[in-house]
Design a protein around this motif. Structure first.
Motif, PDB file in Angstrom:
ATOM      1  N   PRO A 144      43.541  -1.404 -54.328  1.00  9.74           N
ATOM      2  CA  PRO A 144      42.817  -1.497 -53.058  1.00  9.74           C
ATOM      3  C   PRO A 144      42.023  -2.802 -52.952  1.00  9.74           C
ATOM      4  CG  PRO A 144      42.598   0.702 -53.966  1.00  9.74           C
ATOM      5  CD  PRO A 144      43.299  -0.110 -55.009  1.00  9.74           C
ATOM      6  N   VAL A 145      42.094  -3.431 -51.776  1.00  5.57           N
ATOM      7  CA  VAL A 145      41.484  -4.750 -51.568  1.00  5.57           C
ATOM      8  C   VAL A 145      40.297  -4.638 -50.620  1.00  5.57           C
ATOM      9  CG1 VAL A 145      41.831  -7.081 -50.663  1.00  5.57           C
ATOM     10  CG2 VAL A 145      43.635  -5.980 -52.013  1.00  5.57           C
ATOM     11  N   LEU A 146      39.127  -5.003 -51.118  1.00  7.24           N
ATOM     12  CA  LEU A 146      37.916  -5.055 -50.299  1.00  7.24           C
ATOM     13  C   LEU A 146      37.797  -6.460 -49.701  1.00  7.24           C
ATOM     14  CD1 LEU A 146      35.149  -3.897 -49.361  1.00  7.24           C
ATOM     15  CD2 LEU A 146      34.189  -4.838 -51.486  1.00  7.24           C
ATOM     16  N   PRO A 147      37.803  -6.594 -48.367  1.00  3.59           N
ATOM     17  CA  PRO A 147      37.625  -7.913 -47.749  1.00  3.59           C
ATOM     18  C   PRO A 147      36.150  -8.288 -47.683  1.00  3.59           C
ATOM     19  CG  PRO A 147      38.156  -6.268 -46.064  1.00  3.59           C
ATOM     20  CD  PRO A 147      38.099  -5.546 -47.377  1.00  3.59           C
ATOM     21  N   VAL A 148      35.828  -9.501 -48.123  1.00  2.00           N
ATOM     22  CA  VAL A 148      34.435  -9.949 -48.228  1.00  2.00           C
ATOM     23  C   VAL A 148      34.273 -11.304 -47.546  1.00  2.00           C
ATOM     24  CG1 VAL A 148      32.714 -10.832 -49.876  1.00  2.00           C
ATOM     25  CG2 VAL A 148      33.869  -8.670 -50.346  1.00  2.00           C
ATOM     26  N   PHE A 149      33.130 -11.484 -46.891  1.00  2.00           N
ATOM     27  CA  PHE A 149      32.735 -12.805 -46.398  1.00  2.00           C
ATOM     28  C   PHE A 149      31.287 -13.038 -46.796  1.00  2.00           C
ATOM     29  CE2 PHE A 149      30.864 -15.850 -43.473  1.00  2.00           C
ATOM     30  CZ  PHE A 149      31.828 -16.850 -43.447  1.00  2.00           C
ATOM     31  N   ILE A 150      30.971 -14.285 -47.194  1.00  2.00           N
ATOM     32  CA  ILE A 150      29.609 -14.626 -47.610  1.00  2.00           C
ATOM     33  C   ILE A 150      29.067 -15.732 -46.706  1.00  2.00           C
ATOM     34  CG2 ILE A 150      28.146 -15.521 -49.473  1.00  2.00           C
ATOM     35  CD1 ILE A 150      30.308 -14.439 -51.444  1.00  2.00           C
ATOM     36  N   PHE A 151      27.977 -15.429 -45.981  1.00  2.00           N
ATOM     37  CA  PHE A 151      27.236 -16.482 -45.294  1.00  2.00           C
ATOM     38  C   PHE A 151      26.393 -17.180 -46.359  1.00  2.00           C
ATOM     39  CE2 PHE A 151      27.976 -14.092 -41.290  1.00  2.00           C
ATOM     40  CZ  PHE A 151      28.346 -15.148 -40.464  1.00  2.00           C
ATOM     41  N   ASP A 152      26.836 -18.349 -46.749  1.00  2.00           N
ATOM     42  CA  ASP A 152      26.245 -19.058 -47.884  1.00  2.00           C
ATOM     43  C   ASP A 152      24.920 -19.715 -47.477  1.00  2.00           C
ATOM     44  OD1 ASP A 152      25.622 -20.725 -50.032  1.00  2.00           O
ATOM     45  OD2 ASP A 152      27.708 -21.284 -50.400  1.00  2.00           O
ATOM     46  N   ARG A 153      23.821 -19.225 -48.060  1.00  2.00           N
ATOM     47  CA  ARG A 153      22.502 -19.791 -47.739  1.00  2.00           C
ATOM     48  C   ARG A 153      22.437 -21.280 -48.058  1.00  2.00           C
ATOM     49  NH1 ARG A 153      18.474 -16.037 -46.590  1.00  2.00           N
ATOM     50  NH2 ARG A 153      18.873 -13.894 -47.304  1.00  2.00           N
ATOM     51  N   ASN A 154      23.154 -21.721 -49.080  1.00  2.00           N
ATOM     52  CA  ASN A 154      23.130 -23.142 -49.449  1.00  2.00           C
ATOM     53  C   ASN A 154      23.681 -24.019 -48.324  1.00  2.00           C
ATOM     54  OD1 ASN A 154      22.131 -22.437 -51.951  1.00  2.00           O
ATOM     55  ND2 ASN A 154      24.125 -22.522 -52.963  1.00  2.00           N
ATOM     56  N   GLU A 200      39.543  -2.387 -38.945  1.00  2.00           N
ATOM     57  CA  GLU A 200      39.284  -0.982 -38.623  1.00  2.00           C
ATOM     58  C   GLU A 200      40.566  -0.243 -38.236  1.00  2.00           C
ATOM     59  OE1 GLU A 200      36.288  -1.282 -35.647  1.00  2.00           O
ATOM     60  OE2 GLU A 200      34.639  -1.431 -37.101  1.00  2.00           O
ATOM     61  N   LYS A 201      41.541  -0.990 -37.698  1.00  2.00           N
ATOM     62  CA  LYS A 201      42.829  -0.374 -37.346  1.00  2.00           C
ATOM     63  C   LYS A 201      43.561   0.118 -38.596  1.00  2.00           C
ATOM     64  CE  LYS A 201      43.421  -3.325 -33.271  1.00  2.00           C
ATOM     65  NZ  LYS A 201      44.225  -4.433 -32.681  1.00  2.00           N
ATOM     66  N   ASN A 224      47.033  -1.336 -48.132  1.00  2.00           N
ATOM     67  CA  ASN A 224      46.342  -1.524 -49.410  1.00  2.00           C
ATOM     68  C   ASN A 224      44.894  -1.992 -49.268  1.00  2.00           C
ATOM     69  OD1 ASN A 224      48.630  -0.741 -50.754  1.00  2.00           O
ATOM     70  ND2 ASN A 224      49.355  -2.815 -51.167  1.00  2.00           N
ATOM     71  N   PHE A 225      44.393  -2.107 -48.025  1.00  2.00           N
ATOM     72  CA  PHE A 225      42.982  -2.426 -47.854  1.00  2.00           C
ATOM     73  C   PHE A 225      42.112  -1.266 -48.352  1.00  2.00           C
ATOM     74  CE2 PHE A 225      44.131  -5.644 -44.486  1.00  2.00           C
ATOM     75  CZ  PHE A 225      43.449  -6.709 -45.072  1.00  2.00           C
ATOM     76  N   TYR A 226      40.959  -1.609 -48.882  1.00  2.00           N
ATOM     77  CA  TYR A 226      39.961  -0.619 -49.327  1.00  2.00           C
ATOM     78  C   TYR A 226      39.450   0.138 -48.097  1.00  2.00           C
ATOM     79  CZ  TYR A 226      35.773   1.070 -51.783  1.00  2.00           C
ATOM     80  OH  TYR A 226      34.795   1.848 -52.371  1.00  2.00           O
ATOM     81  N   LYS A 227      39.420   1.456 -48.164  1.00  2.00           N
ATOM     82  CA  LYS A 227      39.184   2.249 -46.950  1.00  2.00           C
ATOM     83  C   LYS A 227      38.024   3.226 -47.030  1.00  2.00           C
ATOM     84  CE  LYS A 227      44.074   1.971 -45.765  1.00  2.00           C
ATOM     85  NZ  LYS A 227      45.318   2.675 -45.456  1.00  2.00           N
ATOM     86  N   ASP A 228      37.271   3.242 -48.087  1.00  2.00           N
ATOM     87  CA  ASP A 228      36.300   4.320 -48.272  1.00  2.00           C
ATOM     88  C   ASP A 228      34.976   4.117 -47.544  1.00  2.00           C
ATOM     89  OD1 ASP A 228      38.197   5.438 -49.803  1.00  2.00           O
ATOM     90  OD2 ASP A 228      37.114   5.392 -51.691  1.00  2.00           O
TER      91      ASP A 228
END
Length: 435
Positions: A31-41, A69-70, A178-182
Motif C-alpha cells: 500500500p502506497v501513502l501519498p505525501v506532500f511536504i510544504f518545506d519551511r526552508n 478520493e476516487k 494499491n493506494f493506502y486507503k485506511d
C-alpha cells in the motif's frame, strides 16, 4: 506492529497519471501513502504572502486529493522542514520504502543526500526516478563523456537518441487500487501555512493548437502565440513525455526545440551547480556592475521610459507571466543598458514568475548577460526600439500594459540614452574580459 507501507513523495510532479516514481511505488504491491511536504526552508524565503505559486500548489493538492478520493485514498500533507517531516512520518507509520522523482537543483540535491543517509540509518529504502525531463544528467554527453556546453551539438545528439522508449508513458492508473486507503487527511489551509490566496489566474493545459504555428506566432507578445504550459511543466501537473511526444509528431519542430532547451539547462545545472550564483564563464565575474538601486527599482516597477521593457515588467508584476521574447529584452536591458548584475534580475524573476524554474531562469539570465554557456555575445545589445518595431509594431502589447503611454506628463522619459548605454557596456565588458 502496524502493517508495512510504501510512500510516494510528491514534489515537482503533482499528477497521478504518467508519473514515473508513483508508477514504481504503486507497482511494488505494498500500500502506497501519498505525501506532500510544504518545506519551511523554501516557504520562509518567499517575500510575498500572496505568492501565486503557493496558491497554485495548494490548488493542485486539492485537485490531487479529489482524484485520490476516487480510489479511496487521501493525500497526507506536512508543513515543516523535510528532515523534521520525515522524522515524524516514520514514527507514525511502518515505512518500508520511499519513492519520489529526481530533482536537480542544488538545494534539492543537498536535501536528498541528507535524507538518503537518514533513511539508510532507519533501514528504509529511498528510490528516485527520472520524471521531469526527457534526458538527464549524463544521458546526453560528448564522445569523451564530458557534458555539452553548447546547445546545437547537444540538440543534435538529443534528436539522434530520442525514440518511443523515452516518450512512453508510465501507466500509473493500472495500479490505483494499491493506494493506502485506511485514513482521510486534511490539507492545511493557506492561512495555516502563513500565506494568502493569490488573485493571479492560472493558464490551462491546452497547447495542441499552438504547436504547428508556434514558429510564426511565438515572438509577438500581443497575441496568444505561446502555449503558457510552462507553469504546468514546472510543477509537474502535465507530463513532459506527453508534450515531447506531441512535439516530435508535429511537422514543425520549433516548439520541440524549446523542450530541448529545457533539458539542456537542467543538464547544465546538474553538472555546473555553481552557475546558480556565479558566471559560467568565470571572467564575467570581473565585470564592474553599477548596481544603481534607483534604476533597479524603476526596472522592477516598469518605469524605465522604454515602453517594451516597462510593458514586460508590468505584465510580470500583474500576472506572474512574461512573454519569452520580452524576457530576453528586459534581461538584456537590465544587464546591458543599466549595467546591473544579472543575479539581481534573476532573483526578481525568481520572486515573481509563476513558472520559475531555477535551471532555465539562471540559464536565460546568463544568456542575456553573455556570461553563460552558448550565450549571446557581450557586444549584442538589444535595441528596445528595434525590438518594438519587429515584435509589437502596432504597440498593442505596450498600450495594454502602459495605459498612460500617449501622455508625456504621466509616462517617464528614458532613464538612460540607448546609444550612450551601448557604448558604456561595450567599454566596461571589454575592460573586464581583457584582464
Amino acid at each position: 506492529m502496524t502493517r508495512e507501507i510504501n510512500i510516494f513523495w510528491f514534489r515537482r510532479d503533482l499528477r497521478l497519471n504518467d508519473n514515473a516514481g508513483l508508477f514504481h511505488a504503486l507497482k511494488s504491491g505494498i500500500p502506497v501513502l501519498p505525501v506532500f511536504i510544504f518545506d519551511r526552508n523554501i516557504l520562509s524565503k518567499l517575500e510575498d504572502k500572496n505568492d501565486a505559486r503557493v496558491s497554485f500548489i495548494h490548488l493542485c493538492l486539492q485537485n490531487l486529493n479529489t482524484e485520490l478520493e476516487k480510489s479511496g485514498s487521501s493525500l497526507y500533507v506536512k508543513h515543516d522542514s523535510a528532515e523534521n517531516a520525515w522524522k515524524e512520518i516514520i514514527k507514525e507509520f511502518n515505512v518500508k520504502n520511499i519513492y519520489c522523482n529526481h530533482d536537480y537543483e542544488p538545494y534539492a540535491r543537498k536535501r536528498d543526500s541528507t535524507l538518503l543517509e537518514f533513511f539508510e540509518n532507519q533501514n528504509i529504502g529511498f528510490h528516485t526516478f527520472k520524471d521531469q525531463v526527457i534526458f538527464e544528467k549524463s544521458e546526453i554527453v560528448k564522445d569523451d563523456q564530458k557534458p555539452y556546453t553548447v546547445f546545437t551539438p547537444y540538440k543534435r545528439k538529443w534528436l539522434e537518441k530520442i525514440n518511443e522508449f523515452y516518450l512512453k508513458p508510465y501507466p500509473s492508473q493500472k495500479y490505483f487500487d494499491n493506494f493506502y486507503k485506511d485514513l482521510t487527511f486534511q490539507i492545511p489551509s493557506l492561512e495555516n501555512l502563513g500565506f494568502e490566496k493569490s488573485t493571479i489566474s492560472y493558464p490551462d493545459k491546452s497547447y495542441s493548437e499552438i504547436i504547428e504555428r508556434y514558429k510564426e506566432t511565438r515572438n509577438f507578445p500581443a497575441i496568444k502565440g505561446t502555449s503558457r504550459i510552462s507553469v504546468h511543466l514546472r510543477f509537474g501537473t502535465i507530463s513532459i513525455r506527453e508534450l515531447a511526444a506531441k512535439a516530435t509528431e508535429a511537422s514543425e519542430k520549433t516548439w520541440l526545440n524549446e523542450l530541448i532547451w529545457r533539458d539542456f539547462y537542467a543538464m547544465i545545472l546538474w553538472h555546473f551547480p555553481y552557475t546558480v550564483d556565479a558566471a559560467f564563464k568565470s571572467q564575467y565575474d570581473q565585470i564592474e556592475w553599477r548596481n544603481n538601486a534607483e534604476e533597479f527599482k524603476a526596472w522592477c516597477e516598469g518605469k524605465t521610459g522604454y515602453p517594451i521593457v516597462d510593458a514586460g515588467m508590468r505584465e510580470l508584476n500583474s500576472t506572474g507571466f512574461m512573454h519569452n521574447r520580452v524576457r530576453m529584452i528586459t534581461a538584456s536591458f537590465l544587464t546591458k543598458h543599466l549595467l546591473i548584475d544579472w543575479r539581481w534580475g534573476e532573483a526578481y524573476f525568481a520572486r515573481k514568475l509563476l513558472d520559475y524554474d531555477q535551471a532555465s531562469n539562471v540559464g536565460g539570465w546568463q544568456w542575456a548577460a553573455g556570461s553563460g554557456n552558448d550565450a549571446a555575445p557581450y557586444f549584442r545589445v538589444f535595441s528596445p526600439e528595434l525590438q518594438t518595431k519587429k515584435f509589437d509594431p502596432k504597440l498593442e502589447y505596450i498600450k495594454k500594459w502602459i495605459p498612460e503611454f500617449d501622455d508625456p506628463f504621466k509616462y517617464p522619459q528614458p532613464i538612460v540614452d540607448h546609444k550612450f548605454a551601448r557604448e558604456r557596456v561595450l567599454r566596461v565588458f571589454k575592460q573586464a574580459l581583457s584582464k
